[in-house]
Design an enzyme around this catalytic site. Structure first.
Site: not given
Length: 467
Positions: A243-244
């Site tokens: 997700k980063r």
């Protein structure tokens, strides 16, 4: 299994969340391979984990695949609905002596492993029930595979090459839990066999599973499918995509306005290649796709490349088809639908609208000048362009345009002549003119816009600014 047999592939996601980019790429590779060989692409929902599986997640998988255009053959299969079949396969293995009932408790297994570690031996559990034909009738048990303890298990992987495991390093894996439910390993093998799957194409994090599942196939006396384990997708920094790094779900890219064709093109290039081709159609991908061109190294997801490729697909898409994409996007985002007049204007101006667009919102932004209503509220950059000097200049230009013949060539000539009379280059006039007509600093050609808007609307907008 030979490559000449009719190809059947499958995509088998667990419905525990959205359709991940990695899963979408796996589905795409299976779909392309099946379509290339005029075979079947099947969908199985691996929903045996009832605590984590949800109907909403299943619908999200369907929605993601449908948006990507990855149609599957026949109905999607629920793995949970086949539990009785999995149990029957385990019973067949018990009857054949290739599986056995193990009554060892969790405490006994833990003690065995702790002792093995203390004696610096591999902590592989060796069940005392492996060669015991009968056991207590009043105690719970699991069903374990009676795996071979000598020799090697070999997988001739179409991507990874020949991979071998020493059989004495693999334990007797559990097939049925003590409550009678099947484990993932058993369920996958039984389902793939019953569905006629010839090629199992999946992430290389399943490579070890291939060895264990091969043993189950052999214990059941079934043909082992062709395995192809594709490398995982990493982020731009070389670490596993998370997700980063940005959006992970397929529907997030739909909501950002990417064309499905662009996503198919980009995902196909993540780990697979056809020479140096970067941009290609889906039909070309189907014609070209083969497992031989899949690399072993992890692919890196490059958001800039995706965006650039999306722009190429927008420019390559036929205008009526692109308008349909815009309408579908507007509906999916619950935006007010385009009127018939707006759709006609978009179609008439699509060539200029898509010139700089990368995603569908760019098209809508470029069309802002005729989709919106006057008076426009200039955005921050446009407001800076429309200073006192520019407003005065536009006021003088307006008087020249009132009597102009309203053709694109004449409007450009009139504006150019006005710029020369002011001692300016055309660009110094065009930028504030663009800001006045659209409230933006980026748009299609100002003279194309003036034709689209017509003389009355163009002059009204210029008068709004100079008022």
């Amino acid at each position: 299994m030979s490559d000449s047999a009719r190809v059947v592939t499958r995509f088998a996601p667990s419905p525990t969340g959205y359709l991940h980019i990695g899963g979408a790429r796996t589905a795409l590779f299976n779909w392309l391979f099946a379509r290339h060989h005029d075979g079947k692409f099947l969908l199985r929902i691996e929903d045996t984990d009832r605590a984590r599986s949800t109907p909403e997640a299943t619908e999200a998988i369907y929605a993601g695949l449908n948006w990507l255009g990855l149609d599957w053959d026949g109905d999607a299969i629920s793995q949970f609905g086949r539990v009785a079949r999995h149990q029957a396969a385990a019973q067949a293995m018990l009857d054949a002596g290739t599986a056995y009932k193990c009554y060892a408790t969790k405490e006994e297994i833990a003690d065995f492993r702790e002792k093995a570690r203390a004696e610096k031996r591999p902590p592989l559990f060796q069940s005392p029930w492996r060669d015991t034909p009968t056991g207590p009738t009043d105690q719970p048990f699991v069903v374990r595979l009676k795996a071979p303890k000598t020799g090697e298990t070999v997988v001739e992987d179409k991507v990874q090459g020949r991979v071998t495991w020493k059989n004495d390093t693999m334990d007797d894996l559990i097939l049925l839990r003590s409550d009678g439910t099947p484990t993932y390993m058993l369920a996958v093998v039984v389902d793939d066999h019953d569905m006629g799957v010839t090629h199992v194409i999946r992430g290389d994090d399943h490579l070890t599973n291939a060895a264990r599942q091969t043993l189950i196939y052999q214990a059941l006396g079934w043909d082992v499918p062709v395995f192809a384990h594709i490398p995982l997708i990493h982020g731009p920094d070389g670490k596993k995509l998370s997700k980063r790094h940005g959006a992970l779900g397929v529907e997030e890219y739909r909501d950002m306005g990417y064309l499905a064709a662009a996503m198919r093109n980009y995902l196909a290039r993540l780990g697979w290649s056809h020479g140096n081709d970067e941009f290609f159609t889906t039909l070309q991908a189907i014609k070209w796709f083969g497992l031989e061109q899949v690399g072993k190294s992890p692919a890196r997801f490059d958001f800039k490349k995706l965006l650039n490729l999306s722009g190429q697909h927008i420019r390559a898409t036929d205008n009526p088809e692109l308008l349909a994409e815009v309408e579908a996007y507007v509906a999916s985002q619950k935006m007010p639908p385009l009127t018939d007049d707006h759709k006609k204007l978009m179609l008439d101006n699509m060539d200029s609208l898509k010139e700089r667009a990368k995603i569908i919102p760019d098209l809508l932004e470029m069309a802002h000048y005729f989709l919106g209503k006057r008076p426009f509220e200039p955005d921050q950059k446009a407001a800076q362009v429309l200073d006192i000097v520019s407003r005065g200049m536009l006021n003088r230009l307006t008087s020249h345009l009132r009597d102009a013949t309203w053709t694109q060539e004449n409007l450009e000539a009139e504006t150019r002549a006005f710029a020369e009379s002011e001692g300016l280059k055309l660009g110094k006039i065009a930028q504030p003119l663009r800001a006045a007509l659209t409230g933006r600093t980026v748009s299609p050609s100002v003279f194309e816009m003036m034709i689209t808007l017509g003389q009355k609307e163009t002059l009204a907008r210029l008068e709004d600014i100079s008022a």
